[in-house]
Design a protein around this motif. Sequence first.
Motif, PDB file in Angstrom:
ATOM      1  N   SER A  60      21.272 108.748 -55.743  1.00 20.43           N
ATOM      2  CA  SER A  60      20.896 108.951 -54.337  1.00 20.43           C
ATOM      3  C   SER A  60      21.628 107.941 -53.457  1.00 20.43           C
ATOM      4  O   SER A  60      22.107 108.273 -52.370  1.00 20.43           O
ATOM      5  N   THR A  61      21.719 106.706 -53.946  1.00 25.11           N
ATOM      6  CA  THR A  61      22.389 105.637 -53.200  1.00 25.11           C
ATOM      7  C   THR A  61      23.892 105.883 -53.119  1.00 25.11           C
ATOM      8  O   THR A  61      24.496 105.757 -52.046  1.00 25.11           O
ATOM      9  N   ILE A  62      24.506 106.246 -54.248  1.00 23.52           N
ATOM     10  CA  ILE A  62      25.954 106.521 -54.241  1.00 23.52           C
ATOM     11  C   ILE A  62      26.270 107.658 -53.268  1.00 23.52           C
ATOM     12  O   ILE A  62      27.213 107.569 -52.482  1.00 23.52           O
ATOM     13  N   PHE A  63      25.460 108.720 -53.309  1.00 21.50           N
ATOM     14  CA  PHE A  63      25.758 109.858 -52.432  1.00 21.50           C
ATOM     15  C   PHE A  63      25.516 109.534 -50.963  1.00 21.50           C
ATOM     16  O   PHE A  63      26.207 110.056 -50.096  1.00 21.50           O
ATOM     17  N   HIS A  64      24.563 108.645 -50.687  1.00 23.27           N
ATOM     18  CA  HIS A  64      24.376 108.176 -49.310  1.00 23.27           C
ATOM     19  C   HIS A  64      25.659 107.460 -48.851  1.00 23.27           C
ATOM     20  O   HIS A  64      26.176 107.720 -47.764  1.00 23.27           O
ATOM     21  N   GLU A  65      26.175 106.565 -49.694  1.00 23.54           N
ATOM     22  CA  GLU A  65      27.388 105.815 -49.331  1.00 23.54           C
ATOM     23  C   GLU A  65      28.615 106.715 -49.286  1.00 23.54           C
ATOM     24  O   GLU A  65      29.489 106.531 -48.440  1.00 23.54           O
ATOM     25  N   LEU A  66      28.688 107.716 -50.177  1.00 24.24           N
ATOM     26  CA  LEU A  66      29.787 108.685 -50.103  1.00 24.24           C
ATOM     27  C   LEU A  66      29.700 109.484 -48.803  1.00 24.24           C
ATOM     28  O   LEU A  66      30.723 109.912 -48.256  1.00 24.24           O
ATOM     29  N   GLY A  67      28.472 109.674 -48.310  1.00 17.66           N
ATOM     30  CA  GLY A  67      28.301 110.318 -47.005  1.00 17.66           C
ATOM     31  C   GLY A  67      29.010 109.522 -45.921  1.00 17.66           C
ATOM     32  O   GLY A  67      29.756 110.076 -45.106  1.00 17.66           O
ATOM     33  N   TRP A  69      31.421 107.289 -46.465  1.00 17.85           N
ATOM     34  CA  TRP A  69      32.839 107.312 -46.854  1.00 17.85           C
ATOM     35  C   TRP A  69      33.530 108.547 -46.289  1.00 17.85           C
ATOM     36  O   TRP A  69      34.672 108.474 -45.818  1.00 17.85           O
ATOM     37  N   SER A  70      32.832 109.674 -46.312  1.00 18.93           N
ATOM     38  CA  SER A  70      33.422 110.935 -45.838  1.00 18.93           C
ATOM     39  C   SER A  70      33.731 110.904 -44.347  1.00 18.93           C
ATOM     40  O   SER A  70      34.536 111.692 -43.861  1.00 18.93           O
ATOM     41  N   GLY A  71      33.103 109.992 -43.614  1.00 20.32           N
ATOM     42  CA  GLY A  71      33.273 109.934 -42.165  1.00 20.32           C
ATOM     43  C   GLY A  71      34.511 109.198 -41.693  1.00 20.32           C
ATOM     44  O   GLY A  71      34.789 109.173 -40.491  1.00 20.32           O
ATOM     45  N   ALA A  72      35.266 108.618 -42.633  1.00 20.96           N
ATOM     46  CA  ALA A  72      36.475 107.872 -42.252  1.00 20.96           C
ATOM     47  C   ALA A  72      37.445 108.764 -41.486  1.00 20.96           C
ATOM     48  O   ALA A  72      37.447 109.987 -41.640  1.00 20.96           O
ATOM     49  N   LYS A  73      38.270 108.138 -40.672  1.00 16.03           N
ATOM     50  CA  LYS A  73      39.219 108.870 -39.812  1.00 16.03           C
ATOM     51  C   LYS A  73      40.090 109.827 -40.617  1.00 16.03           C
ATOM     52  O   LYS A  73      40.367 110.939 -40.184  1.00 16.03           O
ATOM     53  N   ILE A  95      22.855 111.538 -41.097  1.00 14.18           N
ATOM     54  CA  ILE A  95      23.847 112.394 -41.762  1.00 14.18           C
ATOM     55  C   ILE A  95      24.015 111.971 -43.218  1.00 14.18           C
ATOM     56  O   ILE A  95      24.015 112.806 -44.128  1.00 14.18           O
ATOM     57  N   ALA A  96      24.159 110.659 -43.462  1.00 20.72           N
ATOM     58  CA  ALA A  96      24.373 110.161 -44.823  1.00 20.72           C
ATOM     59  C   ALA A  96      23.176 110.474 -45.716  1.00 20.72           C
ATOM     60  O   ALA A  96      23.334 110.883 -46.868  1.00 20.72           O
ATOM     61  N   GLU A  97      21.969 110.302 -45.193  1.00 23.67           N
ATOM     62  CA  GLU A  97      20.778 110.537 -46.010  1.00 23.67           C
ATOM     63  C   GLU A  97      20.578 112.029 -46.289  1.00 23.67           C
ATOM     64  O   GLU A  97      20.266 112.418 -47.414  1.00 23.67           O
ATOM     65  N   VAL A 145      29.525 117.367 -44.852  1.00 24.62           N
ATOM     66  CA  VAL A 145      29.794 116.303 -45.834  1.00 24.62           C
ATOM     67  C   VAL A 145      29.654 116.866 -47.248  1.00 24.62           C
ATOM     68  O   VAL A 145      30.528 116.672 -48.103  1.00 24.62           O
ATOM     69  N   ALA A 146      28.555 117.564 -47.509  1.00 23.59           N
ATOM     70  CA  ALA A 146      28.319 118.132 -48.845  1.00 23.59           C
ATOM     71  C   ALA A 146      29.457 119.087 -49.223  1.00 23.59           C
ATOM     72  O   ALA A 146      29.966 119.049 -50.353  1.00 23.59           O
TER      73      ALA A 146
END
Length: 160
Positions: A60-67, A69-73, A95-97, A145-146
């Motif tokens: 759950s934590t990794i996918f929150h942080e990958l959320g 990460w996905s927002g980078a330019k 969005i991340a959660e 994101v998903a």
Amino acid sequence: SPAEAAPIEPVLVIDHVETFIRATGAKIAYGGKQACYRPGPDDIQMPERGRFLSEVHLYSTIFHELGHWSGAKSRLDRDLSGRFGSETYAMEELIAELSAAFVCADLGIEHDPRDNTATYVENWLKVLKQDSRAVITAAAKAQAVADYLRQFSSSTGKGP
């Protein structure tokens, strides 16, 4: 003897989830004090696996942080500049959660056993209360994101 500490259960490795995470190509380093996405070096810092309560808590934590990460330019280009307490920050956290919950559901694993996800989301919704469409906007962005993360594991085996 009863005085001995109970052994800590190792956090389970779920192969298809690990494969999904690896396919994103995100740089994830274990050993930090807290989980966070760092835009400068474009990496995710995570505490050691053994510090998590369970594989559900870890993933759950990794996918929150990958959320995040996905927002980078170079990826989905969301505004990651908001300071804590701002509407921009609140929206990004929401969005991340939500995206973590969506990805966990896609992968057939539970999301966040800590039972505070609802409280967490509720707090960010309070910050966004001026915007009646905030949840719809956040959910749509979380679904993006998903979808973005899923494409790395598509049947072609190629990234975007």
